[in-house]
Design a protein around this motif. Structure first.
Motif, PDB file in Angstrom:
ATOM      1  N   UNK A   1      53.972  28.816  42.395  1.00 40.29           N
ATOM      2  CA  UNK A   1      53.996  30.214  41.952  1.00 40.29           C
ATOM      3  C   UNK A   1      52.749  30.979  42.380  1.00 40.29           C
ATOM      4  N   UNK A   2      52.891  32.299  42.469  1.00 34.90           N
ATOM      5  CA  UNK A   2      51.731  33.162  42.724  1.00 34.90           C
ATOM      6  C   UNK A   2      51.581  34.143  41.563  1.00 34.90           C
ATOM      7  N   UNK A   3      50.332  34.547  41.347  1.00 36.56           N
ATOM      8  CA  UNK A   3      50.020  35.446  40.239  1.00 36.56           C
ATOM      9  C   UNK A   3      50.040  36.896  40.714  1.00 36.56           C
ATOM     10  N   UNK A   4      50.750  37.733  39.987  1.00 38.63           N
ATOM     11  CA  UNK A   4      50.755  39.170  40.264  1.00 38.63           C
ATOM     12  C   UNK A   4      50.372  39.935  38.995  1.00 38.63           C
ATOM     13  N   UNK A   5      49.849  41.153  39.207  1.00 37.86           N
ATOM     14  CA  UNK A   5      49.438  42.025  38.102  1.00 37.86           C
ATOM     15  C   UNK A   5      50.286  43.301  38.138  1.00 37.86           C
TER      16      UNK A   5
ATOM     17  N   UNK B   1      41.002  42.129  36.881  1.00 37.41           N
ATOM     18  CA  UNK B   1      42.392  42.571  36.734  1.00 37.41           C
ATOM     19  C   UNK B   1      43.272  41.557  36.028  1.00 37.41           C
ATOM     20  N   UNK B   2      42.880  40.272  36.081  1.00 34.99           N
ATOM     21  CA  UNK B   2      43.779  39.244  35.541  1.00 34.99           C
ATOM     22  C   UNK B   2      43.053  38.157  34.758  1.00 34.99           C
TER      23      UNK B   2
ATOM     24  N   UNK C   1      44.587  30.332  31.693  1.00 32.94           N
ATOM     25  CA  UNK C   1      44.341  31.259  30.582  1.00 32.94           C
ATOM     26  C   UNK C   1      44.143  32.689  31.075  1.00 32.94           C
ATOM     27  N   UNK C   2      44.855  33.050  32.122  1.00 34.31           N
ATOM     28  CA  UNK C   2      44.764  34.434  32.618  1.00 34.31           C
ATOM     29  C   UNK C   2      45.413  35.382  31.612  1.00 34.31           C
ATOM     30  N   UNK C   3      44.991  36.653  31.695  1.00 38.64           N
ATOM     31  CA  UNK C   3      45.582  37.690  30.839  1.00 38.64           C
ATOM     32  C   UNK C   3      45.231  39.047  31.436  1.00 38.64           C
ATOM     33  N   UNK C   4      45.943  40.083  31.044  1.00 40.57           N
ATOM     34  CA  UNK C   4      45.685  41.384  31.666  1.00 40.57           C
ATOM     35  C   UNK C   4      44.265  41.871  31.413  1.00 40.57           C
ATOM     36  N   UNK C   5      43.593  42.318  32.465  1.00 41.62           N
ATOM     37  CA  UNK C   5      42.343  43.053  32.312  1.00 41.62           C
ATOM     38  C   UNK C   5      42.670  44.516  32.059  1.00 41.62           C
TER      39      UNK C   5
ATOM     40  N   UNK D   1      48.842  46.018  33.093  1.00 35.42           N
ATOM     41  CA  UNK D   1      49.731  46.017  31.928  1.00 35.42           C
ATOM     42  C   UNK D   1      50.185  44.606  31.598  1.00 35.42           C
ATOM     43  N   UNK D   2      50.279  43.774  32.651  1.00 32.53           N
ATOM     44  CA  UNK D   2      50.895  42.456  32.493  1.00 32.53           C
ATOM     45  C   UNK D   2      50.440  41.606  33.678  1.00 32.53           C
ATOM     46  N   UNK D   3      50.280  40.318  33.444  1.00 33.66           N
ATOM     47  CA  UNK D   3      49.928  39.389  34.523  1.00 33.66           C
ATOM     48  C   UNK D   3      50.874  38.205  34.417  1.00 33.66           C
ATOM     49  N   UNK D   4      51.503  37.838  35.549  1.00 39.44           N
ATOM     50  CA  UNK D   4      52.540  36.799  35.481  1.00 39.44           C
ATOM     51  C   UNK D   4      52.554  35.956  36.734  1.00 39.44           C
ATOM     52  N   UNK D   5      53.023  34.721  36.588  1.00 37.92           N
ATOM     53  CA  UNK D   5      53.254  33.858  37.740  1.00 37.92           C
ATOM     54  C   UNK D   5      54.707  34.011  38.192  1.00 37.92           C
ATOM     55  N   UNK D   6      54.911  34.070  39.520  1.00 39.77           N
ATOM     56  CA  UNK D   6      56.236  34.251  40.093  1.00 39.77           C
ATOM     57  C   UNK D   6      56.518  33.168  41.133  1.00 39.77           C
ATOM     58  N   UNK D   7      57.716  32.603  41.081  1.00 43.69           N
ATOM     59  CA  UNK D   7      58.165  31.786  42.223  1.00 43.69           C
ATOM     60  C   UNK D   7      58.569  32.738  43.341  1.00 43.69           C
ATOM     61  N   UNK D   8      58.800  32.189  44.527  1.00 47.36           N
ATOM     62  CA  UNK D   8      59.218  33.041  45.649  1.00 47.36           C
ATOM     63  C   UNK D   8      60.481  33.834  45.287  1.00 47.36           C
ATOM     64  N   UNK D   9      61.415  33.187  44.616  1.00 50.93           N
ATOM     65  CA  UNK D   9      62.684  33.841  44.282  1.00 50.93           C
ATOM     66  C   UNK D   9      62.490  34.969  43.261  1.00 50.93           C
TER      67      UNK D   9
END
Lengths: 206, 206
Positions: free
Chosen positions: A50-54, A89-90, A123-127, A131-139
């Motif tokens: 997964x990759x992290x996006x904000x 940011x994250x 333990x990432x969280x929104x800076x 608004x939100x920070x999440x891990x995403x698979x490619x799909x």
């Protein structure tokens, strides 16, 4: 630019002696005021598949998803800038594995750099800018809701390269679809109370 | 910085609301004046077993040898900046083969990029900022008379990598030997009549 930041007198746009392009030059103390491209440093934070996006809490591209990135500051290295942005940011800490993408955006005078790296903790969280920070698979990547073209391109490279496990550094120029002569509208000045710079990464290029 | 370049009033060094570091802010129109690192773009021009170097006709490091490089300008890509400098300093045309080195110099707020490439013709000659332009084999390189540390490091990488024929992109941070807290003397302003910017590539770092 209207006034000399050194002496406060008016500036004029002229080609200084020995130069080949226009600069703002002070009519009183003769200081030449150069303007140069700026660097945006960012991270591609990875955890397993997964990759992290904000999700952005600020303009431009409020509510859109991005990789953590922002203007490099004086006194830091490109990698330090990228790591600082991931933290701001994250609240993410990254073990950097290498410089991965470099984009020139000549029409907005920006160069964007992204470092590939693994999250050293979960333990990432929104800076304050997210608004939100999440891990995403490619799909799961929200391709239609990404904030900036450089983010989509970096993610595409990553998922393609992951198949071979080989991540060569990639350099690309992004010219506005309206052509090389297209110029963005003059950005507003930075003033107290703005939520952020108006020419944040990738703004005004699409 | 003493005066606001927008309205001409005095600026104050303060931490703007929501920021975490000092910026020059106008006491009248509230414009925040950001200052960011600058990019120096350069080339490593190759012909057969030789590389092209320029002997500097300007300060700093007058008379020392350098790879063609200089401040990236607004409106260009990093590669265009590198090719422009090769033309300006050595009248050299280069077929670029890839980004090769990136150096962060945090204490002078600079990022240096060098592109590897082959000379497409041998009719190079000194531009206005060079006394002499010459091709050097590895044995002939004037190691003790190179102008900037980034030039020596890029050349060392090149001659080492040439043995394998594989030229991975390399990124390195250069911190002043006196330590991370060391700061260079405040640079003089750019004024008409100067032979060039005082903080040319690598200046004040050794």
């Amino acid at each position: 630019m209207n006034y000399c930041s050194h002496c406060g007198e008016k500036v004029t746009l002229i080609v200084p002696p020995g130069d080949d392009r226009e600069r703002y030059v002070c009519s009183s103390c003769e200081t030449i005021h150069y303007s140069n491209p700026r660097i945006i440093a960012g991270c591609l934070p990875i955890h397993e598949d997964k990759v992290l996006l904000c999700r952005r809490a600020i303009e431009p591209r409020y509510d859109k998803w991005t990789l953590p990135a922002g203007f490099m500051e004086n006194g830091e290295t490109t990698e330090e800038g990228a790591l600082r942005e991931a933290w701001e940011e994250a609240r993410a800490k990254i073990d950097v594995e290498g410089l991965y993408t470099l984009f020139s955006l000549p029409q907005i005078n920006q160069v964007h750099l992204f470092y590939r790296g693994h999250l050293s903790a979960l333990d990432f969280e929104p800076g304050p800018e997210s608004l939100e920070v999440r891990l995403f698979t490619e799909e799961e990547i929200p391709w239609d809701d990404l904030a900036f073209m450089v983010v989509g391109k970096t993610l595409k490279h990553y998922f393609a390269d992951r198949q071979s496990g080989h991540f060569p550094m990639r350099s690309e120029d992004l010219v506005h679809p309206k052509g090389r002569d297209w110029k963005p509208p003059k950005p507003a000045r930075y003033t107290l109370g703005n939520t952020g710079p108006v020419d944040e990464p990738g703004d005004k290029k699409s």
